[in-house]
Design a protein around this motif. Structure first.
Motif, PDB file in Angstrom:
ATOM      1  N   SER A 192       1.345   7.257  10.995  1.00  0.00           N
ATOM      2  CA  SER A 192       0.149   8.092  10.851  1.00  0.00           C
ATOM      3  C   SER A 192      -0.131   8.448   9.390  1.00  0.00           C
ATOM      4  N   ALA A 193       0.903   8.678   8.586  1.00  0.00           N
ATOM      5  CA  ALA A 193       0.687   8.995   7.169  1.00  0.00           C
ATOM      6  C   ALA A 193       0.033   7.818   6.452  1.00  0.00           C
ATOM      7  N   THR A 194       0.490   6.610   6.763  1.00  0.00           N
ATOM      8  CA  THR A 194      -0.082   5.405   6.159  1.00  0.00           C
ATOM      9  C   THR A 194      -1.522   5.235   6.605  1.00  0.00           C
ATOM     10  N   TRP A 195      -1.764   5.386   7.885  1.00  0.00           N
ATOM     11  CA  TRP A 195      -3.105   5.232   8.434  1.00  0.00           C
ATOM     12  C   TRP A 195      -4.068   6.225   7.783  1.00  0.00           C
ATOM     13  N   GLU A 196      -3.665   7.491   7.739  1.00  0.00           N
ATOM     14  CA  GLU A 196      -4.539   8.524   7.170  1.00  0.00           C
ATOM     15  C   GLU A 196      -4.829   8.273   5.696  1.00  0.00           C
ATOM     16  N   LYS A 197      -3.821   7.860   4.939  1.00  0.00           N
ATOM     17  CA  LYS A 197      -4.015   7.594   3.510  1.00  0.00           C
ATOM     18  C   LYS A 197      -4.914   6.371   3.303  1.00  0.00           C
ATOM     19  N   ALA A 198      -4.697   5.321   4.093  1.00  0.00           N
ATOM     20  CA  ALA A 198      -5.533   4.120   3.974  1.00  0.00           C
ATOM     21  C   ALA A 198      -6.989   4.455   4.298  1.00  0.00           C
ATOM     22  N   ALA A 199      -7.200   5.243   5.338  1.00  0.00           N
ATOM     23  CA  ALA A 199      -8.563   5.645   5.705  1.00  0.00           C
ATOM     24  C   ALA A 199      -9.194   6.492   4.597  1.00  0.00           C
ATOM     25  N   GLU A 200      -8.424   7.392   4.017  1.00  0.00           N
ATOM     26  CA  GLU A 200      -8.920   8.252   2.931  1.00  0.00           C
ATOM     27  C   GLU A 200      -9.319   7.421   1.707  1.00  0.00           C
ATOM     28  N   VAL A 201      -8.451   6.505   1.303  1.00  0.00           N
ATOM     29  CA  VAL A 201      -8.731   5.661   0.135  1.00  0.00           C
ATOM     30  C   VAL A 201      -9.945   4.778   0.422  1.00  0.00           C
ATOM     31  N   TYR A 202     -10.003   4.216   1.599  1.00  0.00           N
ATOM     32  CA  TYR A 202     -11.129   3.358   1.995  1.00  0.00           C
ATOM     33  C   TYR A 202     -12.445   4.143   1.937  1.00  0.00           C
ATOM     34  N   PHE A 213       0.838  -1.192   0.000  1.00  0.00           N
ATOM     35  CA  PHE A 213       0.000   0.000   0.000  1.00  0.00           C
ATOM     36  C   PHE A 213       0.884   1.257   0.000  1.00  0.00           C
ATOM     37  N   GLN A 214       1.887   1.264   0.855  1.00  0.00           N
ATOM     38  CA  GLN A 214       2.787   2.414   0.938  1.00  0.00           C
ATOM     39  C   GLN A 214       3.468   2.662  -0.410  1.00  0.00           C
ATOM     40  N   GLN A 215       3.925   1.606  -1.059  1.00  0.00           N
ATOM     41  CA  GLN A 215       4.564   1.752  -2.368  1.00  0.00           C
ATOM     42  C   GLN A 215       3.582   2.290  -3.400  1.00  0.00           C
ATOM     43  N   ALA A 216       2.358   1.772  -3.393  1.00  0.00           N
ATOM     44  CA  ALA A 216       1.350   2.180  -4.371  1.00  0.00           C
ATOM     45  C   ALA A 216       0.922   3.633  -4.203  1.00  0.00           C
ATOM     46  N   TYR A 217       1.011   4.141  -2.992  1.00  0.00           N
ATOM     47  CA  TYR A 217       0.539   5.496  -2.726  1.00  0.00           C
ATOM     48  C   TYR A 217       1.658   6.475  -2.387  1.00  0.00           C
ATOM     49  N   GLY A 218       2.883   6.136  -2.755  1.00  0.00           N
ATOM     50  CA  GLY A 218       4.005   7.062  -2.634  1.00  0.00           C
ATOM     51  C   GLY A 218       4.441   7.369  -1.218  1.00  0.00           C
ATOM     52  N   LEU A 219       4.219   6.438  -0.310  1.00  0.00           N
ATOM     53  CA  LEU A 219       4.634   6.623   1.079  1.00  0.00           C
ATOM     54  C   LEU A 219       5.924   5.843   1.322  1.00  0.00           C
ATOM     55  N   THR A 220       6.631   6.157   2.377  1.00  0.00           N
ATOM     56  CA  THR A 220       7.820   5.400   2.735  1.00  0.00           C
ATOM     57  C   THR A 220       7.407   3.968   3.019  1.00  0.00           C
ATOM     58  N   ASP A 221       8.013   3.016   2.282  1.00  0.00           N
ATOM     59  CA  ASP A 221       7.558   1.623   2.368  1.00  0.00           C
ATOM     60  C   ASP A 221       8.276   0.846   3.468  1.00  0.00           C
ATOM     61  N   SER A 222       7.898   1.157   4.699  1.00  0.00           N
ATOM     62  CA  SER A 222       8.503   0.527   5.871  1.00  0.00           C
ATOM     63  C   SER A 222       7.767  -0.740   6.303  1.00  0.00           C
ATOM     64  N   GLY A 223       6.532  -0.888   5.885  1.00  0.00           N
ATOM     65  CA  GLY A 223       5.727  -2.007   6.360  1.00  0.00           C
ATOM     66  C   GLY A 223       5.118  -1.746   7.726  1.00  0.00           C
TER      67      GLY A 223
END
Length: 172
Positions: free
Chosen positions: A63-73, A49-59
Motif C-alpha cells: 500500500s505504501a508503494t501504491w500510494e506513493k506511485a499514485a501521488e507521484v503520477y 521506484f521503491q529505492q528512488a522514493y525511500g520505500l522498502t525495496d521488496s519489488g
C-alpha cells in the motif's frame, strides 16, 4: 464476492501506467509497458521506484508503494500535457473506409491543415466518417510522402500524418 482476476489485472495495469509515466521523468526506473501482468519487468520497476522514493525495496506493490506511485503520477500529470492515444488498439491497427470516430476526425483535421499548406492535397470535410473524399486525401498524402498508396491509415501512415500535422510540413 472475491477479488477477480480481471480486477487484479486492471489494478496491475494501473500501477504499470503510473510507473511507465514516472519512468519518463526518472531514468533510474525501468520503463514497463502496461499489460496487466506482474512479471519480472514490473517487479524490477517497482523495486527501482521503491529505492528512488525511500520505500522498502521488496519489488512488491504494497500500500505504501501504491500510494506513493499514485501521488507521484498525479503530480506529473498535473504539470505536463498527457498524450491522447486514439489510434486503434493492437488488435486492429488500421483506419479505413467505413470507419467512424475520433481517430477519423483527427485524420480529417490533419489532412485539412495540410491541404491548406499544400495546394495539391485534397481537404476532406471533418465529419468523423471515413468516406471516399477522406480516402482520396489519404492516398494523395501517401503518394506525396512516398509511402505505398492504399487509402487506408495504418500505423506508419498515422505516424506520418501526426508528425506532419504537428509540424505543418510533409516528410521528404
Amino acid at each position: 464476492m472475491g477479488y477477480s482476476d480481471e480486477q487484479k489485472r486492471s489494478h496491475i495495469e494501473e500501477l504499470q501506467t503510473y510507473l511507465h509515466r514516472i519512468s519518463y521523468e526518472d531514468p533510474k526506473i525501468p520503463r514497463v509497458i502496461p499489460d496487466g501482468i506482474y512479471g519480472p519487468e514490473t517487479a524490477d520497476a517497482v523495486r527501482a521506484f521503491q529505492q528512488a522514493y525511500g520505500l522498502t525495496d521488496s519489488g512488491e506493490a504494497n500500500s505504501a508503494t501504491w500510494e506513493k506511485a499514485a501521488e507521484v503520477y498525479r503530480t506529473l500529470i498535473g504539470t505536463l500535457a498527457e498524450a491522447l492515444e486514439v489510434f486503434p488498439p493492437r488488435s486492429r491497427v488500421m483506419v479505413q473506409s467505413g470507419d467512424a470516430g475520433l481517430a477519423v476526425l483527427i485524420i480529417q483535421s490533419i489532412l485539412r491543415v495540410l491541404g491548406e499548406a499544400y495546394a495539391d492535397l485534397p481537404r476532406p470535410e471533418v465529419t468523423g466518417l471515413y468516406d471516399a473524399p477522406t480516402a482520396e486525401a489519404v492516398k494523395a498524402f501517401q503518394q506525396r510522402s512516398h509511402y505505398p498508396v492504399t487509402g487506408d491509415v495504418d500505423l506508419l501512415t498515422w505516424n506520418l500524418l501526426a508528425s506532419s500535422g504537428a509540424e505543418h510540413r510533409l516528410p521528404r
